[in-house]
Each structure stands twice: as structure tokens, then as C-alpha cells.
Write an enzyme that holds these catalytic residues in place. Structure first.
Site, short mmCIF file in Angstrom:
data_model
loop_
_atom_site.label_atom_id
_atom_site.label_comp_id
_atom_site.label_asym_id
_atom_site.label_seq_id
_atom_site.Cartn_x
_atom_site.Cartn_y
_atom_site.Cartn_z
N SER A 261 34.44 -1.74 66.98
CA SER A 261 35.23 -0.53 67.20
C SER A 261 35.79 -0.45 68.63
CB SER A 261 34.37 0.71 66.92
OG SER A 261 33.17 0.68 67.68
N ASP A 503 28.95 10.29 72.81
CA ASP A 503 29.56 8.96 72.76
C ASP A 503 29.83 8.46 74.17
OD1 ASP A 503 30.92 6.64 72.31
OD2 ASP A 503 32.48 7.51 71.04
N HIS A 506 32.45 4.26 73.48
CA HIS A 506 33.90 4.14 73.34
C HIS A 506 34.59 4.80 74.54
CE1 HIS A 506 32.25 3.85 69.20
NE2 HIS A 506 33.13 2.86 69.11
#
Length: 534
Positions: A261, A503, A506
């Protein structure tokens, strides 16, 4: 009356005549006790210690080899302490208390040092024969001296062993890339972040390619300071991404992203930067993670191949991605290896998935696992699978008959969980970058980085025989300094009834990851022979 010897009253004085021999026996015993033993006892003692020393040293060497195997990502024969990697799936900071568990494992080093010293002292004492009395006095002094020296000698030695594990400075880390980077050009990846009031160059309103959990602006991130920085290399200038220049550079070519990702995060950043000029057409054949876009006016296309482990992988439970995966570490993932042969450029990357529960296979035989409950399976570190996955992926590329493109290894981008583990409230709330020496690459981040450089060097060597090019795309050091660039809690609307981990893996879009495409332009220009940027 005389009694036979067998009939003498027990406990009564005997009237039988005694021989003279018993009178000599006590004298012999006393002589041995006070004369012979004191003289030879030190030699006997040291000789015994030598044998014990050799046995302990042998065991210590085995223990050290066991630890070295753990540090070098090889198999171990028992469940290993996982102090060298996060202790939860996805990406978890190293627990300090688990680092402390490593210390008892290294105690054999201390034993080896002490016993080796005793052996050396013993050898030294036996070199020159001396009279017994002098030898006795010398041995007594040697024992006292040896005892003190062991204490003085051992402590600094252990300290030295620990000091060798201190993290290297970032300058030392950069030296690791010398064998895999092109010294003809400026080192793009050695530098620091400097202020750039002109950023950002797109927003969540001008680009539709931003995924929800990276759309920090949409979900109310209150600051925008993370958007006001650019990367400044030490030896040259790094121009801001020019979408027109890029599209002219890649006209008639194709670009593939292979990875997880974060690779998709990079690709979406590129699409957003190009959206200032043109939007691509989505021609994806599936609705899963594998995507394909084309820029018809420039005959340019971008593809995303979902391969978080890079090698052949199977789910143990098709409906639950949290269950362990089966990794066939010596087998190609043919889904992407069979499709990249026509591409001009391939950016390959992987990282955070290697902290998930996994079962490892070589030659179709189960050889180990990570975070598995089975006691009869060898527990190995994530370094074991990480190294073999990259080696197999590069071997797959070098084996392709029709692939003539350039392969870029985009190195591991560290996460930035602070004040807790990823699943225990850890967060990334900083609002500006680190200075270049405020943060040092260490622990599993450093080990992953070194593994990637090692495997890239092997691939480059093989590529010289096959005519393929493998290049370094070093995102590790720049992104290590950007704790402010993650979505944190701004990848969703708050819900008091639902607890979702922050998160810190990312990157916000727009955000620091846009700089990766500043790098990409210059790397592609070098491949096209443009020497205007050295």
C-alpha cells in the site's frame, strides 16, 4: 581364654598383639596430606579448570553462534525472542523491555572471556619449570592476580560488546550505499528538509486519486506545516516536480509499481502531481488492488501490481487477512513477474507486511514461522523472510528473457509511532521534520535497509551478466526525518464507539511523499542520458 578373631567382643579393647605396619600408615597419610598435595594441588586445580574452561568456551561459542544466527536472520532451533523486530503485526515499535531480554543471552560472552583468560594464565604459569616451593608461591600469587584481572578484564569487554550495537550516525548509513549508487552523479538522497512556502502543488479538491485514509485535509487536519517543506540534497539542487517535463520524458513508455500500500501511496502521489496537466484514463481489468491507467496523449501508462511479499503467497484463511500467510520464499510471484516484461521502468518495494504472522517455505517444505503458535516449528525473525523475498524477486527479474527495462529498488520508509505501540494508542503528532542529526536510523529500520542494499548489490552483479540495470531509489533517509507527514487520526471521521489505530505508516496526500516524484524525475533523466543534472 583366647578368642578367635571372629568372636572378639565388639566395642571391647582387643588383647591381640598389634603389628608395626599400622604405625607407619598414619605417617604416610600425614606426609601426603601436608607435603605432596600442597605442592601439586595448584597444577591439578588449574588442569581441571582448563578442561572446564574449554567446555564452557565451547558452549559459549555455540551460544554466540546461536545469537549471530538470530542477528543475521538465519533459522534458530527454538522460539526466538523477537527483540529485533516489532512484536505485533503490521508495524510495531520495538519494546524497550524486550530489548533488555537480549542481555541474558549474551552472558556466555562473559564466561568465555573469563575462562579463556584462566587458560592463558595457566599456560603462562607452566612455561618454565621451577622448584616446588617457588612454584607454590608463584601459583598462589597467580591465583590472586588472575582473580582480580578477571574482574577488571571482563567488565570493559562486555561494555565494548554493547557499545558495538550503538546506532551509527546518518553519515555512516550513507556510506553503505557507495557500492550500489552511481558515483558519477550527485547523491540525491543525502541532505535535509528546508522550508518551501510555495507548497503544496495540488489539493484534495483538485485530485480525485487520493484514498480516503490518506486524505488528511478532508478529515480535518488542523495544521498545514507538513506541506511547506522540500528536500535539499547536499551537493546539488533538486527541482520541484514539473508535470509537463515528466510527461515529455516518459512519452511512449510504461511504468510499473510492484509492492504494497505504500507503493500505491507513491503511485497516487504521481497521478495527483500529473493532474495539474491531465487526468489519466482508468483501464483496470479488475476492481482489486491491481490497477492500470493510461495517458493517451503521451502514450504513457502506469500500472500497480499488488505484491506485499514479492514472492509466491497463499492465505491460510481466504476470508481473513489477519491470519498467517504462507510464503514460498524461493518461488516467483508469477502474477507480476510475467507481466512486467514489457515495461520500461519498474519500481519495486516492500516492508511493513513482513511484520505480520507468516509461515515460511523453502523447496515446498515448512522451515519456520513468524508469530505462529506452533511449538514444533522453528521461529525465525522477519529478517529471514525479508532477505529471501528480495533475493527471489530480483532473481525473477534477472531470469526474464524479454525484460529490457530499468528496475528501481525503492528502499524502506520508516514509520513513526511514538508514546505507545501501534495498537496501544501510539501516534505521530509532530508538525515539522527532524533535523538531519535529530533522528538516527537504527534497530529493525537499519537492518531492513541493509538487507535491501545487500540484495540490490547481488542483483546488480547478476544484471551485468544479463544486461539489466538495477538502480537505487533511496527513500529511507529522507522519510526517516518526516514524522509529521502521516495521517495519524486524520484518515477518517472520529467515531466515539469505534477504536481505530492511528496511521503512522502511510503518508498524507499532498505531503512529503510527493518528493519521491521529484527524485523519480531526476532518476529517469539520468537513464535517458540527460547530464544537465549531475
Amino acid at each position: 581364654m583366647k578368642f578367635q578373631s571372629s568372636e572378639l567382643p565388639i566395642g571391647k579393647p582387643q588383647t591381640r598383639r598389634k603389628s608395626s605396619a599400622p604405625k607407619i600408615a598414619p605417617l604416610v597419610a600425614i606426609t601426603i596430606l601436608f607435603t605432596i598435595i600442597p605442592i601439586y594441588y595448584p597444577s591439578i586445580r588449574y588442569s581441571s579448570q582448563k578442561k572446564i574452561s574449554e567446555a564452557i568456551s565451547s558452549n559459549s561459542e555455540e551460544s554466540i553462534q546461536h545469537i549471530d544466527h538470530l542477528e543475521n536472520d538465519l533459522q534458530v532451533n527454538q522460539p526466538c525472542p523477537v527483540e529485533d523486530v516489532p512484536t505485533q503485526p503490521c508495524n510495531v515499535p520495538i519494546r524497550q523491555e524486550e530489548k533488555e531480554k537480549e542481555k541474558p543471552m549474551k552472558s556466555p560472552v562473559k564466561d568465555e572471556i573469563s575462562t579463556n583468560f584462566e587458560t592463558k594464565s595457566d599456560t603462562k604459569d607452566k612455561k618454565v619449570p621451577e622448584p616446588r616451593k617457588k612454584l607454590e608461591r608463584r601459583d598462589q600469587r597467580a591465583r590472586k592476580k588472575s582473580s582480580h584481572r578477571q574482574r577488571d578484564f571482563t567488565v570493559p569487554k562486555i561494555t565494548e560488546k554493547i557499545e558495538q550495537k550503538k546506532p551509527s550516525g546518518n553519515g555512516d548509513v550513507r556510506s553503505l550505499t557507495s557500492e550500489v549508487s552511481d558515483s558519477e552523479y550527485c547523491d540525491l538522497f543525502s541532505g535535509e528538509w528546508v522550508e518551501n512556502p510555495e507548497g503544496p502543488y495540488y489539493t484534495n479538491e483538485t485530485c480525485y486519486a487520493i484514498q480516503q485514509h490518506q486524505n488528511c485535509m478532508k478529515f480535518g487536519r488542523p495544521d498545514n506545516g507538513h506541506l511547506k517543506w522540500r528536500w535539499q540534497p547536499d551537493g546539488c539542487e533538486l527541482p520541484i516536480f514539473d508535470p509537463v517535463q515528466f510527461l515529455e520524458l516518459v512519452k511512449g513508455k510504461s511504468l510499473a509499481f510492484v509492492g504494497d500500500s505504500v507503493a500505491r501511496n507513491h503511485m497516487q502521489s504521481l497521478i495527483c502531481l500529473l493532474s495539474r496537466v491531465v487526468y489519466p484514463e482508468d483501464v483496470s481489468e479488475t476492481q482489486d488492488e491491481n490497477r492500470r491507467w493510461i495517458y493517451k496523449d503521451y502514450d504513457f501508462n502506469i500500472s500497480m501490481f499488488w505484491a506485499p511479499y514479492l514472492v509466491k503467497t497463499e492465505k491460510t484463511d481466504p476470508d481473513d487477512v489477519s491470519k498467517p500467510f504462507n510464503l514460498y520464499l524461493d518461488e516467483f510471484d508469477e502474477f507480476w513477474t510475467n507481466q512486467i516484461q514489457g515495461f520500461d521502468y519498474v519500481i519495486i518495494s516492500a516492508g511493513h507486511w513482513f511484520f505480520r504472522p507468516t509461515m515460511f517455505y523453502l523447496n515446498r517444505r515448512l522451515v519456520g514461522c513468524l508469530y505462529c503458535p506452533q511449538a514444533n516449528v522453528s521461529h525465525v525473525t522477519s529478517y529471514f523472510s525479508y532477505r529471501r523475498a528480495f533475493r527471489t524477486a530480483f532473481r525473477a527479474i534477472n531470469s526474464l528473457e524479454n525484460y529490457k527495462g530499468v528496475t528501481f529498488l525503492r528502499t524502506f520508509a520508516p514509520s513513526h509511532f511514538e508514546n505507545g505501540y501501534w495498537d496501544k494508542g501510539g501516534d505521530c503528532v509532530r508538525t515539522k521534520p527532524f533535523k538531519r542529526n535529530e533522528k538516527v536510523l537504527d534497530d529493525y529500520n537499519l537492518e531492513f535497509y541493509k538487507i535491501q542494499l545487500d540484495e540490490l548489490k547481488i542483483a546488480q552483479r547478476a544484471g551485468r551478466r544479463t544486461g539489466l540495470k538495477f538502480r537505487l531509489f533511496d527513500a529511507t533517509q529522507p522519510m526517516l526525518l518526516r514524522p509529521d507527514g502521516h495521517p495519524s487520526k486524520y484518515g477518517r471521521w472520529p467515531n466515539p464507539n469505534v477504536t481505530v489505530p492511528n496511521d503512522c505508516v502511510h503518508w498524507c496526500l499532498p505531503g512529503p511523499i510527493d518528493t519521491w516524484n521529484d527524485f523519480l524525475v531526476q532518476l529517469l533523466k539520468r537513464e535517458e542520458g540527460d547530464r544537465s543534472f549531475m
